[in-house]
Design a protein around this motif. Structure first.
Motif, mmCIF file in Angstrom:
data_model
loop_
_atom_site.group_PDB
_atom_site.id
_atom_site.type_symbol
_atom_site.label_atom_id
_atom_site.label_comp_id
_atom_site.label_asym_id
_atom_site.label_seq_id
_atom_site.Cartn_x
_atom_site.Cartn_y
_atom_site.Cartn_z
ATOM 1 N N HIS A 119 56.060 55.432 32.476
ATOM 2 C CA HIS A 119 56.097 54.254 31.601
ATOM 3 C C HIS A 119 55.421 53.096 32.326
ATOM 4 O O HIS A 119 55.778 52.795 33.469
ATOM 5 N N ILE A 120 54.488 52.452 31.660
ATOM 6 C CA ILE A 120 53.804 51.285 32.199
ATOM 7 C C ILE A 120 54.280 50.076 31.402
ATOM 8 O O ILE A 120 54.195 50.076 30.165
ATOM 9 N N VAL A 121 54.766 49.068 32.107
ATOM 10 C CA VAL A 121 55.295 47.869 31.461
ATOM 11 C C VAL A 121 54.432 46.674 31.860
ATOM 12 O O VAL A 121 54.225 46.425 33.051
ATOM 13 N N LEU A 122 53.944 45.942 30.869
ATOM 14 C CA LEU A 122 53.213 44.697 31.113
ATOM 15 C C LEU A 122 54.064 43.550 30.594
ATOM 16 O O LEU A 122 54.370 43.480 29.403
ATOM 17 N N VAL A 123 54.461 42.674 31.502
ATOM 18 C CA VAL A 123 55.291 41.531 31.129
ATOM 19 C C VAL A 123 54.373 40.357 30.802
ATOM 20 O O VAL A 123 53.676 39.836 31.667
ATOM 21 N N GLU A 124 54.353 40.002 29.527
ATOM 22 C CA GLU A 124 53.581 38.860 29.027
ATOM 23 C C GLU A 124 52.113 38.887 29.461
ATOM 24 O O GLU A 124 51.594 37.913 30.016
ATOM 25 N N PRO A 125 51.402 39.973 29.186
ATOM 26 C CA PRO A 125 49.986 40.025 29.569
ATOM 27 C C PRO A 125 49.186 38.947 28.845
ATOM 28 O O PRO A 125 49.504 38.587 27.713
ATOM 29 N N GLU A 126 48.129 38.457 29.518
ATOM 30 C CA GLU A 126 47.367 37.332 28.974
ATOM 31 C C GLU A 126 45.940 37.679 28.574
ATOM 32 O O GLU A 126 45.359 37.002 27.734
ATOM 33 N N ILE A 127 45.362 38.686 29.195
ATOM 34 C CA ILE A 127 43.936 38.966 29.005
ATOM 35 C C ILE A 127 43.778 40.256 28.202
ATOM 36 O O ILE A 127 44.154 41.338 28.676
ATOM 37 N N PRO A 128 43.212 40.161 27.000
ATOM 38 C CA PRO A 128 43.134 41.347 26.138
ATOM 39 C C PRO A 128 42.336 42.504 26.749
ATOM 40 O O PRO A 128 42.716 43.664 26.588
ATOM 41 N N THR B 251 46.506 59.509 30.444
ATOM 42 C CA THR B 251 47.519 60.076 31.342
ATOM 43 C C THR B 251 48.809 60.449 30.627
ATOM 44 O O THR B 251 49.727 60.983 31.250
ATOM 45 N N GLY B 252 48.900 60.139 29.348
ATOM 46 C CA GLY B 252 50.124 60.425 28.607
ATOM 47 C C GLY B 252 51.259 59.475 28.930
ATOM 48 O O GLY B 252 52.414 59.758 28.636
ATOM 49 N N SER B 253 50.940 58.344 29.522
ATOM 50 C CA SER B 253 51.961 57.342 29.865
ATOM 51 C C SER B 253 52.277 56.478 28.649
ATOM 52 O O SER B 253 51.398 56.210 27.831
ATOM 53 N N THR B 254 53.506 56.040 28.559
ATOM 54 C CA THR B 254 53.912 55.128 27.489
ATOM 55 C C THR B 254 53.635 53.703 27.942
ATOM 56 O O THR B 254 53.956 53.338 29.077
ATOM 57 N N TYR C 2 40.732 55.303 21.858
ATOM 58 C CA TYR C 2 41.903 55.991 22.402
ATOM 59 C C TYR C 2 43.218 55.522 21.778
ATOM 60 O O TYR C 2 44.268 56.043 22.116
ATOM 61 N N TRP C 3 43.170 54.552 20.896
ATOM 62 C CA TRP C 3 44.403 53.952 20.380
ATOM 63 C C TRP C 3 45.293 54.972 19.680
ATOM 64 O O TRP C 3 46.517 54.889 19.778
ATOM 65 N N HIS C 4 44.715 55.947 19.014
ATOM 66 C CA HIS C 4 45.525 56.953 18.308
ATOM 67 C C HIS C 4 46.254 57.890 19.280
ATOM 68 O O HIS C 4 47.183 58.584 18.893
ATOM 69 N N LEU C 5 45.849 57.909 20.538
ATOM 70 C CA LEU C 5 46.495 58.756 21.548
ATOM 71 C C LEU C 5 47.637 58.043 22.271
ATOM 72 O O LEU C 5 48.332 58.652 23.081
ATOM 73 N N LEU C 6 47.811 56.779 21.987
ATOM 74 C CA LEU C 6 48.690 55.916 22.770
ATOM 75 C C LEU C 6 50.086 55.794 22.170
ATOM 76 O O LEU C 6 50.248 55.600 20.974
#
Length: 178
Positions: A2-11, A24-27, A50-54
């Motif tokens: 699991h990858i967590v981004l806290v309040e990311p700012e840059i798209p 990588t199959g990560s959430t 890749y959005w449909h794989l996410l």
């Protein structure tokens, strides 16, 4: 993983991280507020097709995430972490938490989780502030996946087969040459 981004700012960073998660199959967990719209063109372009794989999940706060996964192991990646990211033994269900590009993780989150704050080694004395967020995510996630045997793909089997094939070819070539 699991990858967590806290309040990311840059798209573009978030798009690149989404792409890493997809392959990588990560959430991917995004903690609001986000510094951009999820309709942002740069975000979509960086993530390519890749959005449909996410598997992407949104949370209103880190407290909300913790409440949803009360028994999970969280590793907080920050430039001033106490241990190197390579000193951790990861599991496939671990959460890797990264802060916003300009400020990192909130101080209260770091203080409450000091034993779980890790870092990527960099030059000392502030020679460079930090890695780009998407690069930092890739470095840590691939170490975690390496440790867990790349369980999300057949890489090991394919690599073993390739080595066996090459060894067989090499043995044939040596035997033929003698």
């Amino acid at each position: 993983m699991h990858i967590v981004l806290v309040e990311p700012e840059i798209p573009a960073n978030t798009g690149n991280i989404a792409r890493t998660c997809a392959v990588t199959g990560s959430t991917l967990h995004l903690i609001r507020p986000l510094g951009f719209s999820t309709d942002d063109r740069q975000l979509k372009r960086a993530g390519l097709d890749y959005w449909h794989l996410l598997d992407i999940r949104y949370h209103d706060s880190i407290d909300h995430l913790w409440a949803q996964f009360p028994t999970a192991r969280f590793h907080y990646v920050e430039t001033q972490g106490g241990r190197w990211y390579t000193d951790v033994t990861y599991t496939k269900e671990d959460f890797l938490v990264f802060g916003k590009e300009t400020k990192g993780l909130p101080k209260d989150v770091l203080a409450a989780n000091q034993d779980h704050v890790i870092r990527i080694p960099m030059l000392p004395d502030g020679a460079a502030r930090s890695l780009n967020l998407s690069n930092a995510v890739a470095v840590v996630v691939f170490e975690a996946l390496r440790q867990t045997g790349f369980i999300w793909c057949n890489c090991r089997r394919e690599t073993s087969r390739l080595v066996d094939l090459l060894r067989g070819k090499y043995v044939e070539d040596v035997m033929t040459a003698s």
